[in-house]
Motif scaffolding. Structure first.
Motif, PDB file in Angstrom:
ATOM      1  N   GLU A   1     -43.901  42.697   2.147  1.00  0.00           N
ATOM      2  CA  GLU A   1     -43.934  41.728   1.056  1.00  0.00           C
ATOM      3  C   GLU A   1     -45.061  42.019   0.066  1.00  0.00           C
ATOM      4  OE1 GLU A   1     -41.745  39.566   0.120  1.00  0.00           O
ATOM      5  OE2 GLU A   1     -40.489  40.198   1.794  1.00  0.00           O
TER       6      GLU A   1
ATOM      7  N   VAL B   1     -43.633  44.755  -2.174  1.00  0.00           N
ATOM      8  CA  VAL B   1     -42.513  44.277  -2.977  1.00  0.00           C
ATOM      9  C   VAL B   1     -42.984  43.332  -4.084  1.00  0.00           C
ATOM     10  CG1 VAL B   1     -40.361  42.931  -2.938  1.00  0.00           C
ATOM     11  CG2 VAL B   1     -40.834  44.602  -1.125  1.00  0.00           C
ATOM     12  N   GLN B   2     -43.972  42.494  -3.778  1.00  0.00           N
ATOM     13  CA  GLN B   2     -44.476  41.546  -4.778  1.00  0.00           C
ATOM     14  C   GLN B   2     -45.030  42.254  -6.003  1.00  0.00           C
ATOM     15  OE1 GLN B   2     -47.308  39.054  -2.751  1.00  0.00           O
ATOM     16  NE2 GLN B   2     -45.733  37.820  -1.734  1.00  0.00           N
TER      17      GLN B   2
ATOM     18  N   GLU C   1     -42.056  43.348  -8.042  1.00  0.00           N
ATOM     19  CA  GLU C   1     -41.374  42.199  -8.637  1.00  0.00           C
ATOM     20  C   GLU C   1     -42.137  41.664  -9.842  1.00  0.00           C
ATOM     21  OE1 GLU C   1     -38.911  40.108  -4.967  1.00  0.00           O
ATOM     22  OE2 GLU C   1     -41.052  39.667  -5.200  1.00  0.00           O
TER      23      GLU C   1
ATOM     24  N   GLN D   1     -41.647  43.848 -12.788  1.00  0.00           N
ATOM     25  CA  GLN D   1     -40.278  43.843 -13.288  1.00  0.00           C
ATOM     26  C   GLN D   1     -40.007  42.681 -14.246  1.00  0.00           C
ATOM     27  OE1 GLN D   1     -37.172  43.210 -10.366  1.00  0.00           O
ATOM     28  NE2 GLN D   1     -35.715  44.485 -11.494  1.00  0.00           N
ATOM     29  N   GLN D   2     -40.781  41.606 -14.115  1.00  0.00           N
ATOM     30  CA  GLN D   2     -40.538  40.412 -14.921  1.00  0.00           C
ATOM     31  C   GLN D   2     -40.628  40.717 -16.411  1.00  0.00           C
ATOM     32  OE1 GLN D   2     -39.547  37.478 -13.585  1.00  0.00           O
ATOM     33  NE2 GLN D   2     -39.597  38.554 -11.618  1.00  0.00           N
TER      34      GLN D   2
ATOM     35  N   ILE E   1     -34.950  46.077  -6.572  1.00  0.00           N
ATOM     36  CA  ILE E   1     -35.749  45.429  -5.525  1.00  0.00           C
ATOM     37  C   ILE E   1     -34.996  45.447  -4.195  1.00  0.00           C
ATOM     38  CG2 ILE E   1     -36.840  43.278  -4.811  1.00  0.00           C
ATOM     39  CD1 ILE E   1     -38.284  44.634  -7.093  1.00  0.00           C
ATOM     40  N   ARG E   2     -33.706  45.227  -4.240  1.00  0.00           N
ATOM     41  CA  ARG E   2     -32.921  45.214  -2.991  1.00  0.00           C
ATOM     42  C   ARG E   2     -32.979  46.580  -2.308  1.00  0.00           C
ATOM     43  NH1 ARG E   2     -27.511  46.378  -2.231  1.00  0.00           N
ATOM     44  NH2 ARG E   2     -27.104  46.244  -4.477  1.00  0.00           N
TER      45      ARG E   2
ATOM     46  N   LYS F   1     -36.423  47.120  -0.674  1.00  0.00           N
ATOM     47  CA  LYS F   1     -36.548  46.427   0.617  1.00  0.00           C
ATOM     48  C   LYS F   1     -35.786  47.160   1.716  1.00  0.00           C
ATOM     49  CE  LYS F   1     -37.275  41.746  -1.224  1.00  0.00           C
ATOM     50  NZ  LYS F   1     -36.715  40.365  -1.311  1.00  0.00           N
TER      51      LYS F   1
END
Length: 505
Positions: free
Chosen positions: A434, A437-438, A441, A444-445, A458-459, A462
Motif C-alpha cells: 500500500e 501504490v499510494q 495513485e 495519477q490524480q 494501478i490494478r 497491484k
C-alpha cells in the motif's frame, strides 16, 4: 537549504534560467563537438556573474555558488537532446539568508590569494571589519539584482600582513618537520615477499583508462574518480584554499518531462526504505530529481559510474573481463566484494524493473560504479508506456548472459544468491504494498503523463505484488521470471535496435 526571501530570488531565477537556456540552445547544434564548445563558452560568460546570491537546488546544505569550472563541463550521450553535466564550486555557509555573498577572487590572483590568511568570507565567521583590513577594494553585493548583472567586477588588491609567510614556505617547513620526525622513529622493515605480492597484485588489475571520444565526451569525465576530480579542480580554483570550499555536480536536462523520473525516485526511495526495514540486503541508488518545468529540470548525477555502453566501447572487453581488470582475479577480496555488490544491486533493480515495468533498458541507461554496483537511470518509460510503443521489451527485467557470467554462471553460489534476494525482496515489498501504490495513485490524480495510459495501471501494479500466492509459489514465480529474462529474445532485439539506430553497444 534555507529558503530565501522572495525579494532576493531574482539572481537565483536568472541563474536557473541561464542554465536551462544553455541546454535548449545546445540542442539546436548538430554535433557533439559543437555542443561542447558552445557549452564551454557559455559557462565562461556565466562565470563573470559569480559569486552571487545563488545556490544549487539539489544540494543538502546552505551555500553560495562561486564558480563553475567551464572546461570541466561535458555534454552527455543523447541522440536528440543535449543534457549536460556541470561541476559547481560553492562555499558552505551557516545561513544562506544572513551570510554575505563571498568576495570575488579573480583567476589571475590565484597564487597571491592562496597565501593570504584573511580571505575567508563572512559565512565562515570573518567579520566585515577583518575582511576590510585585507582588501583595498571590496565589491558591494548588497543589491542582488546589481550583483547578478555585473559582468566584470575587476581585480581585488590583496595586502599581505607583515611577516606573513607564503604557502610554499609553510609547505617547506612542514616537509622538514616531517622528515625530522620520521628520522627520529625506529626503522620499519618490510619483507621482500610482501613487496613482490603487492606489486604483482597491482599489475594484475590495472584499471581501464578511457580514451577521449568526440561522440561521447562524457566517458572520460565520468570515469575519473570523484575524489581525484575534487582534488584537481580545487587545486586550480582561486577559491580552493578556503576551508568551506565544496564541489557539487548536477545534470541539466531540457526537452524532457521529468515528472515520471520524480515518480520513479519516490517509489525507489520507498522500496529502499522497505528493504532496509525488512533487512533484505538489496542495493539501489535513488537519485534526486528537481522538476523545473514541463520540459526541463535538474538531476543528481551518480558519482564514480559509467554506462555499460561506455564500458564496452572503451575497454573492448566483456563485462566479466572488465570486472577482472578493474578489481583483480576471482579469488581476491576486491573482486569478491565487487561481485557481491553487483549481485545485490542487480537483484534490486530487477525487482524495480518488474514492479514499475521499466522499459528502454539499453546499455546507455545502465551504469556500473567503481564498487561493482549497477544503477539503472532514465525512467522515462514506466508502467503503461514504452518507447514509441514498439513493445520490444517483454521480459520482466534485463538479465543478460554477461550479467550471469559476472555472478559466476548458472551453477554458481552468487547466482543462487541473486534468486534468493529476488524472492526475499518481493516478499518484503508485498508486505508494504500500500505504501508503494499510494505514491503512484497520488501522482495519477489529474495527471496526463504517458505512464498512466489507460484505467488499469494501478490494478496491474497491484497484481505484480502477487498478494494471493504462497511463498513457495512466489519462489516458482521468481524462477520463471529469471529464466524467461535470461532467454528473452526481445531483450536481444532491443539491444540490436539501439545499436543500429543510436550506436549504443
Amino acid at each position: 537549504m534555507t529558503p530565501a526571501s522572495p525579494l532576493r530570488l531574482t539572481p537565483q531565477r536568472e541563474f536557473i534560467k541561464s542554465l536551462m537556456g544553455i541546454g535548449k540552445r545546445l540542442a539546436t547544434l548538430p554535433t557533439k563537438e559543437q555542443k561542447t564548445k558552445q557549452l564551454t563558452s557559455e559557462l565562461l560568460v556565466l562565470n563573470h556573474k559569480l559569486p552571487a546570491r545563488v545556490w544549487l537546488p539539489t544540494a543538502a546544505f546552505d551555500h553560495h555558488v562561486v564558480r563553475v569550472p567551464h572546461t570541466q563541463a561535458v555534454v552527455l550521450n543523447s541522440k536528440d537532446k543535449a543534457p549536460y553535466i556541470i561541476y559547481v564550486e560553492v562555499l558552505e555557509c551557516e545561513s544562506f539568508e544572513t551570510s554575505a555573498i563571498p568576495v570575488r577572487i579573480p583567476e589571475t590572483r590565484i597564487r597571491s590569494a592562496r597565501s593570504a590568511d584573511n580571505l575567508l568570507p563572512e559565512c565562515v565567521g570573518i567579520t566585515a571589519e577583518q575582511r576590510a583590513g585585507s582588501f583595498s577594494t571590496v565589491p558591494n553585493y548588497d543589491n542582488d539584482d546589481e550583483a547578478w548583472a555585473v559582468d566584470d567586477i575587476g581585480e581585488l588588491q590583496v595586502e599581505l600582513p607583515e611577516g606573513h609567510t607564503s604557502s610554499s614556505d609553510n609547505i617547506s617547513q612542514f616537509s622538514v618537520d616531517s622528515i625530522t620526525s620520521t628520522e627520529s622513529k625506529e626503522p620499519i622493515f618490510i619483507a621482500a615477499g610482501d613487496i613482490r605480492r603487492r606489486l604483482s597484485e597491482n599489475l594484475a588489475h590495472t584499471p581501464t583508462t578511457f580514451r577521449k571520444d568526440p561522440e561521447d565526451p562524457s566517458a572520460v569525465a565520468l570515469k575519473e574518480p570523484w575524489q581525484e576530480k575534487v582534488r584537481r579542480i580545487r587545486e586550480g580554483s582561486p577559491y580552493g584554499h578556503l576551508p568551506n570550499w565544496r564541489l557539487l555536480s548536477v545534470i541539466v536536462k531540457c526537452g524532457d518531462d521529468l515528472r515520471q523520473e520524480l515518480l520513479a525516485f519516490q517509489v525507489l526511495s520507498q522500496l529502499q526504505s522497505i528493504w532496509e526495514q525488512e533487512r533484505v540486503p538489496l542495493w539501489i541508488k535513488p537519485y534526486k530529481i528537481l522538476v523545473m518545468s514541463s520540459d526541463s529540470g535538474m538531476i543528481e548525477p551518480v558519482l564514480n559510474a559509467v554506462s555499460l555502453h561506455q564500458v564496452r566501447k572503451q575497454s573492448q572487453l566483456s563485462l566479466l573481463d572488465y570486472f577482472l581488470q578493474e578489481h583483480g582475479s576471482y579469488t581476491t577480496e576486491a573482486f569478491l566484494t565487487a561481485q557481491r555488490n553487483f549481485v545485490e544491486s542487480c537483484a534490486g533493480y530487477s525487482l524495480i524493473c518488474y514492479l514499475l515495468q521499466v522499459k528502454d533498458r539499453h546499455n546507455g541507461n545502465i551504469l556500473l560504479d567503481s564498487e561493482g554496483h549497477i544503477i539503472h537511470i532514465d525512467f522515462g518509460f514506466i508502467l503503461s508506456s514504452s518507447p514509441r510503443n514498439l513493445g520490444f521489451e517483454t521480459s520482466a527485467f534485463k538479465l543478460t548472459s554477461e550479467f550471469v557470467d559476472v555472478m559466476g554462471g548458472l551453477d554458481g553460489d552468487m547466482f543462487n544468491y541473486y534468486k534468493v534476494l529476488m524472492l526475499q525482496g518481493l516478499i518484503a515489498a508485498r508486505k508494504h504494498m500500500e505504501k508503494v501504490v499510494q505514491i503512484v495513485e497520488i501522482m495519477q490524480q489529474g495527471s496526463h503523463l504517458p505512464c498512466f495510459h489507460g484505467s488499469s495501471t494501478i490494478r496491474y501494479l497491484k497484481e505484480r505484488f502477487h498478494m494471493s500466492l504462497t511463498e513457495e509459489q512466489l519462489q516458482v514465480l521468481v524462477e520463471q521470471m529469471v529464466d524467461g529474462s535470461m532467454r528473452s529474445i526481445t531483450t536481444k532485439l532491443y539491444d540490436g535496435f539501439q545499436y543500429f539506430t543510436n550506436g549504443i553497444m
